[in-house]
Design a protein around this motif. Structure first.
Motif, short mmCIF file in Angstrom:
data_model
loop_
_atom_site.label_atom_id
_atom_site.label_comp_id
_atom_site.label_asym_id
_atom_site.label_seq_id
_atom_site.Cartn_x
_atom_site.Cartn_y
_atom_site.Cartn_z
N ASP A 155 23.93 44.05 29.79
CA ASP A 155 25.39 44.11 29.61
C ASP A 155 26.06 42.85 30.11
N LYS A 156 25.39 42.14 31.00
CA LYS A 156 26.02 40.97 31.62
C LYS A 156 25.91 39.73 30.75
N GLN A 190 39.14 39.20 26.75
CA GLN A 190 37.93 38.48 26.35
C GLN A 190 37.10 38.13 27.57
N ARG A 191 35.82 38.15 27.37
CA ARG A 191 34.93 37.80 28.49
C ARG A 191 34.05 36.62 28.10
N GLU A 192 33.87 35.77 29.06
CA GLU A 192 33.03 34.59 28.82
C GLU A 192 31.56 35.00 28.77
N GLY A 193 30.77 34.25 28.05
CA GLY A 193 29.32 34.43 28.10
C GLY A 193 28.81 33.96 29.46
N THR A 194 27.75 34.56 29.91
CA THR A 194 27.18 34.13 31.19
C THR A 194 26.28 32.93 30.99
N THR A 253 30.15 43.34 19.13
CA THR A 253 30.69 43.19 20.49
C THR A 253 30.33 41.86 21.15
N GLY A 254 29.33 41.18 20.60
CA GLY A 254 28.83 39.95 21.23
C GLY A 254 27.83 40.23 22.34
N LYS A 255 27.63 41.50 22.66
CA LYS A 255 26.72 41.82 23.77
C LYS A 255 25.27 41.57 23.40
N SER A 256 24.51 41.04 24.35
CA SER A 256 23.07 40.93 24.12
C SER A 256 22.47 42.33 24.21
#
Lengths: 357, 128
Positions: free
Chosen positions: B96-97, B121-125, B89-92
């Motif tokens: 979740d953010k 798609q969501r950008e990395g923070t 998922t790419g999630k850390s």
């Protein structure tokens, strides 16, 4: 990921770790009877009593030569120093940093002598960008002083490095001859963490041994707080008015509230330290420096800006990356919010002045 | 939205990965237990090349003083600061953010394709 040199501000990096290729690196520089002993049984050390789950090193900094991370000067220049516009990489030994935690004061002093000769012979000549810190063993201040007398005149030696772990707070009169020697040679004392709680050192926190590396690493500022309060209140900076101390890799933002507390206490308890002629925080401002890495990262970055306003950050901070360790700070990524002029001081000018570069 | 062919399936056997370049982006394509996943080769913290980090497992949610190892070969750890990301998922693993950008992967007739430009798609923070 190559960085654009044009966009990168010049950097004096106050914490770059050079490693041995192996313990054998030290042997040619080690006096007998230690050399034969080390050749047969290895160079002793007293490392941290914890293991990091991510290891101590960056995972992308292995030299292609197959040498251990941080042990190949040519690759260090190519991988980090040159592309990041590092004007001077101040080398801080990784391999022997914990030697003051080893119980044998004579063997420890011999290892420091060997390291100092080694770094002068094998690292500084590789590039004019390499300068660095000599090491002394704190078990025997008399030998440490003799070593400072021997090595300090070398032009590439810019500070005396010791570790944060200790058997007593660094303001103690036991250590004062070392500070006198530092002052005589205009070398700051740089305190670097790494083996708190190891070997003969006291436990790494005031309440004893925490369970793991996560807690140990987080609590490192405790040690620095105790050393700093001790150095000020024992009158070290009154006795040695030109003496400077660098608190390396111990965090930054704990400083303002500690000094508020110290100044407040001093107003009532001044009679315990009648030799202090100014508020304790003023000695810290004039004599002490902190390196930036690992810089605190609050969720709201404005909070870090606010902490920087609470002490003389622009004059007291020195940039450091900790290359090639796991908690490396990239000079192009941190403190981007600082105004250009403040940033320039922290990234190079303060170090240039302090270390007379 | 566009599908970019990046490799044949036999080029990325189970447990391996390949770094590909698409329109200036560096993307790691991972084969995790027979399924393909694509993750941006850029850590949202300080910008390290994420795919230089080790693929590993991690400790699962547990009771106090209990260590349960799991998700073996599903986690990508940043080579610098050790931040853990779920390859799928790419999630850390700590918020979740915070996530590395991930891309949908299509596998068809032995060809692996990466989908770029999907609105979900969501950008990395930003780390700092």
């Amino acid at each position: 990921m190559l960085k654009d040199k044009q966009e990168t501000m010049p950097v004096i990096d106050c914490d770059v770790h050079n490693q041995f290729r192996g313990g054998g690196d030290l042997l040619p520089y080690l006096d007998e009877p230690w050399r034969s002993q080390a050749a047969r049984f290895g160079v002793p050390s007293a490392g941290a009593p914890y293991a990091s789950p991510v290891g101590n090193k960056r995972k992308d900094a292995d030299p292609p030569s197959g040498l251990p991370v941080g042990s190949d000067p040519a690759f260090m220049l190519e991988h980090y120093v040159n592309p990041f516009n590092v004007e001077y990489a101040l080398l801080c030994s990784d391999s022997i940093i914990g030697i003051s935690g080893f119980a044998d004061p004579d063997y420890a002093a011999a290892i420091c002598r060997a390291y100092n000769d080694y770094v002068i012979a094998e690292w500084f000549p590789v590039s004019s960008k390499f300068k660095g810190y000599m090491c002394v063993a704190m078990q025997d201040p008399a030998q440490a002083v003799r070593e400072i007398e021997r090595i300090a005149p070398h032009p590439d030696i810019v500070a005396v490095c010791v570790i944060g772990g200790s058997r007593m707070p660094y303001g103690d009169r036991y250590f004062h001859p070392i500070y006198e020697a530092c002052q005589r040679h205009q070398l700051p004392l740089l305190i670097h963490p790494g083996a708190e709680g190891g070997g003969i050192f006291n436990p790494p926190t005031a309440v004893g041994y925490v369970s793991n590396y996560l807690q140990w690493h987080t609590c490192l500022p405790q040690t620095y707080m105790a050393h700093l309060v001790s150095l000020v209140c024992e009158g070290v900076f009154e006795k040695y008015p030109e003496f400077k101390v660098v608190l390396c890799e111990g965090g930054v933002t704990w400083l303002p509230p500690l000094l508020w507390r110290l100044d407040k206490n001093f107003k009532a308890l001044r009679s315990s330290a009648p030799w202090l002629k100014r508020m304790p925080s003023e000695y810290v401002r004039d004599h002490c420096f902190m390196t930036t890495q690992p810089i605190e990262e609050p969720n709201n970055l404005k909070h870090l800006d606010m902490m920087f306003e609470m002490f003389d950050a622009e004059n007291m901070l020195l940039f450091s990356s900790d290359y090639p360790h796991w908690d490396f700070d990239d000079p192009t990524q941190i403190l981007r919010r600082l105004p250009e002029e403040k940033k320039r001081k922290i990234f190079s000018e303060n170090a240039r002045k302090l270390f007379r570069l | 939205m566009a599908v970019y062919p990046v490799a044949r399936t036999e080029e990325i056997p189970e447990g391996t990965f390949k770094i590909v370049q698409i329109e200036g982006r560096s993307i790691g394509v991972y084969n995790v237990k027979g399924e393909y996943y694509a993750i941006n080769n850029y850590c949202p913290h300080q910008g390290a090349e994420l795919c230089k980090g080790p693929v590993c497992g991690t400790t699962l949610e547990s009771q106090v003083y209990e260590f349960i190892y799991g998700r073996d070969r599903e986690i990508l750890r940043c080579p610098w600061h050790g931040w853990e990301f779920d390859i799928k998922t790419g999630k850390s693993l700590f918020s979740d953010k915070v996530r590395a950008r991930s891309y949908p992967v299509i596998e068809e007739d032995g060809q692996i394709g990466i989908v770029i430009g999907q609105p979900k798609q969501r950008e990395g923070t930003e780390g700092c």
